[in-house]
Scaffold this motif. Structure first.
Motif, mmCIF file in Angstrom:
data_model
loop_
_atom_site.group_PDB
_atom_site.id
_atom_site.type_symbol
_atom_site.label_atom_id
_atom_site.label_comp_id
_atom_site.label_asym_id
_atom_site.label_seq_id
_atom_site.Cartn_x
_atom_site.Cartn_y
_atom_site.Cartn_z
ATOM 1 N N GLU A 96 -29.465 16.724 17.184
ATOM 2 C CA GLU A 96 -28.384 16.468 16.237
ATOM 3 C C GLU A 96 -27.360 15.551 16.877
ATOM 4 N N SER A 152 -26.956 15.963 21.132
ATOM 5 C CA SER A 152 -26.724 17.401 21.285
ATOM 6 C C SER A 152 -27.599 18.012 22.370
ATOM 7 N N PRO A 186 -25.062 24.341 22.182
ATOM 8 C CA PRO A 186 -26.096 24.364 21.144
ATOM 9 C C PRO A 186 -25.538 24.850 19.810
ATOM 10 N N GLY A 187 -25.869 24.108 18.764
ATOM 11 C CA GLY A 187 -25.454 24.481 17.418
ATOM 12 C C GLY A 187 -24.085 23.992 17.022
ATOM 13 N N ARG A 196 -21.663 21.014 16.244
ATOM 14 C CA ARG A 196 -21.732 19.588 15.921
ATOM 15 C C ARG A 196 -20.376 18.914 15.952
#
Length: 569
Positions: free
Chosen positions: A299, A344, A376-377, A379
């Motif tokens: 991402e 990411s 992580p996760g 954004r």
């Protein structure tokens, strides 16, 4: 199986290794394996009929070029004619290499050294079996390079060599259609949330220099027919890869293979996929997103941050923030910034550059690095980066002390060395970003609080220690001084062989303070070399003389006791 070297510039590396002396022209072409570039040599020129009314003579020589493009269907596409020349230097080198029998050096044909000076679009009249290029008026040059291509990738390529002395007539050639070499790429396993994909294309160049040259012969064709593919091969430009449709990469050089690298919308790249190539064939390739990205396509992260100078709420004056790839990030007056599209799956490094003022002390190091490590996760991330501010240790020296230093030292001395007190009850070298000569002394930059002192070195063996000072969090200057005292002895080195002095032995003296430049000299007729005043610091000596084994030893204690170091070779 042929061995291959991967890389966009692989052919250039191969040529550089095997054909180092050759000045290879940018558009010079070499034969393709197994098909050779057609070469038509003119013989007796065909008499020229009065030129058609739509051909206005552009050159007084009156040469006309006409090329038949043989094919299975009427020609529909574009064509170019390149007017090429061969430099006198290239011609001379080629003739010398062939005369002296330099096997494998340079191209096999003199025509392959032709460098295209100008490409001109030319009309082609279609026929039932291809078409006819021209007739077109051309200047007198050694070689004409003809390139034509159709929408389906079929192309025509050939060189027309003008015989020496021919200046008028019709230069004719016949070229056969050639099927392109390439790949047809299709994606599977794509989900809507993945976003668009792109593709990097990497040549799989043969290690055989001749094969590499022949494959590279098609590069000029690719620049005309598919400039986007030419850019992808030359500089790694990624090509958009449509979802649900196939992407045709043709024509490609006739290398043994081509490498494909799939890139996600976030910029994450897959492992290379090697696709073997067969000349004149378009190979189907299916790229599965799930297999190529087992850990996900990644991402894009947006980073919102603030840059501050330690102890303030604003960035350092004149600071520049550089992101990945040294792209400058705009900074607001209060130091805020926004960076989009960060990966990411891996850290991103940023650098802060701070300009050093001319008339005053710098406020911080000229460069500091910061790493952004995504969670992580997440954004959208936020950071505050504080640039470490300089503290200062100032060595006070009056005019008399500065005059004494100037009189008693020779370049590169004096040398100032920063030391920091460690918990292990010892002094260690510490780094300093700036040593600033000031009117009343020397200012040395410090990044971390602690207890510091300076070593003032008149030479490698005459080192003085300053007082110590605590430099704390309050940013106030720490002040130290030093004195030139009488401690230490004058010392000489005596080098002998038995009782016989050794003349011309090279003596090198170095300190246990590693940042001090060493000193060296040669023994005189009595085998002596005068060190000078030796202060109580570690001193290492190396002695070398022709015909003797080298001698090394620690000599500070010997100088302290008797003022002489005796070296027996």
């Amino acid at each position: 199986m042929k061995r291959r070297a991967w890389g966009v510039g692989g052919a250039a590396l191969v040529l550089a290794a095997f054909v180092l002396w050759w000045l290879w022209p940018a558009d010079a072409a070499a034969p393709v394996t197994p098909a050779r570039t057609p070469v038509v040599r003119t013989k007796a020129p065909t008499p020229v009929s009065p030129p058609p009314e739509d051909l206005e003579p552009a050159h007084s020589e009156g040469l006309v070029l006409r090329v038949v493009l043989q094919g299975d269907v009427p020609f529909q596409g574009e064509a170019r004619v390149g007017e090429a020349s061969i430099s006198d230097a290239d011609r001379h080198l080629w003739e010398v290499s062939k005369r002296e029998g330099r096997e494998g050096a340079g191209p096999e044909r003199l025509e392959d050294l032709a460098n295209v000076l100008e490409w001109r679009p030319v009309e082609v009249t279609p026929s039932a079996t291809g078409g006819t290029l021209g007739p077109v008026l051309v200047p007198v040059v050694p070689l004409y390079r003809v390139v034509a291509w159709a929408a389906d990738g079929t192309f025509w390529l050939g060189d027309v060599v003008l015989e020496e002395g021919v200046t008028t007539g019709v230069v004719e050639a016949v070229l056969s259609a050639r099927a392109p070499t390439g790949v047809r790429v299709r994606l599977t396993g794509v989900r809507p949330e993945h976003g668009p994909f792109s593709l990097r294309v990497v040549r799989g160049v043969s290690r055989d220099v001749r094969d590499a040259e022949r494959a590279s012969e098609l590069l000029p064709v690719i620049r005309h027919v598919a400039p986007d593919i030419a850019s992808a091969l030359a500089d790694g430009t990624a090509l958009p890869l449509p979802v649900g449709k196939s992407l045709e990469l043709l024509p490609l050089p006739t290398d043994p293979a081509v490498g494909l690298v799939l890139r996600s919308a976030a910029g994450r790249e897959s492992a290379w996929v090697e696709v073997p190539l067969r000349e004149g064939r378009v190979e189907p390739v299916v790229l599965d997103v799930g297999s190529l990205f087992p850990e996900g396509v990644g991402e894009a992260v947006t980073l919102r941050g603030k840059l501050e100078l330690e102890g303030t709420f604003r960035p350092p004056e004149g600071a520049r923030l550089l992101g990945p790839g040294d792209v400058e990030i705009p900074l607001a007056q209060d130091g805020r910034f926004v960076v989009s599209g960060l990966p990411s799956w891996e850290p991103s490094r940023f650098r802060v550059e701070v300009a050093s003022p001319v008339a005053r002390r710098p406020v911080a190091a000229t460069e500091q690095a910061f790493d952004f490590r995504p969670v992580p996760g997440v954004r959208d991330a936020e950071v505050t980066w504080r640039v470490k501010a300089y503290r200062w240790l100032v060595l006070r020296m009056d005019a008399a002390m500065r005059a004494q230093i100037e009189a008693r030292t020779q370049k590169p001395y004096p040398v100032f060395v920063l030391q920091r007190w460690r918990r292990e009850n010892q002094w260690e070298l510490a780094s300093a970003g700036a040593f600033i000569q000031e009117e009343d002394g020397m200012a040395v930059s410090i990044l971390e609080p602690g207890r510091y002192r300076l070593l003032v070195s008149f030479s490698v063996h005459e080192v003085y220690t300053s007082t110590a000072a605590d430099v704390g969090q309050d940013m106030a200057d720490g002040t130290v001084t030093f004195q030139v005292d009488v401690e230490g002895n004058d010392c000489e080195v005596l080098v002998t062989d038995g009782r016989k002095p050794v003349f011309g032995a090279r003596v090198t003296a170095s300190s246990d303070v590693s940042s001090l430049p060493p000193a060296w000299g040669l023994t005189d007729a009595q085998g002596r070399w005068r060190l000078g005043r030796v202060r109580p610091f570690g001193l290492h000596l190396e002695v070398e003389a022709e015909g003797y084994a080298p001698w090394t030893g620690e000599v500070a204690e010997a100088c302290r006791r008797g003022g002489e170091v005796r070296v027996q070779l």
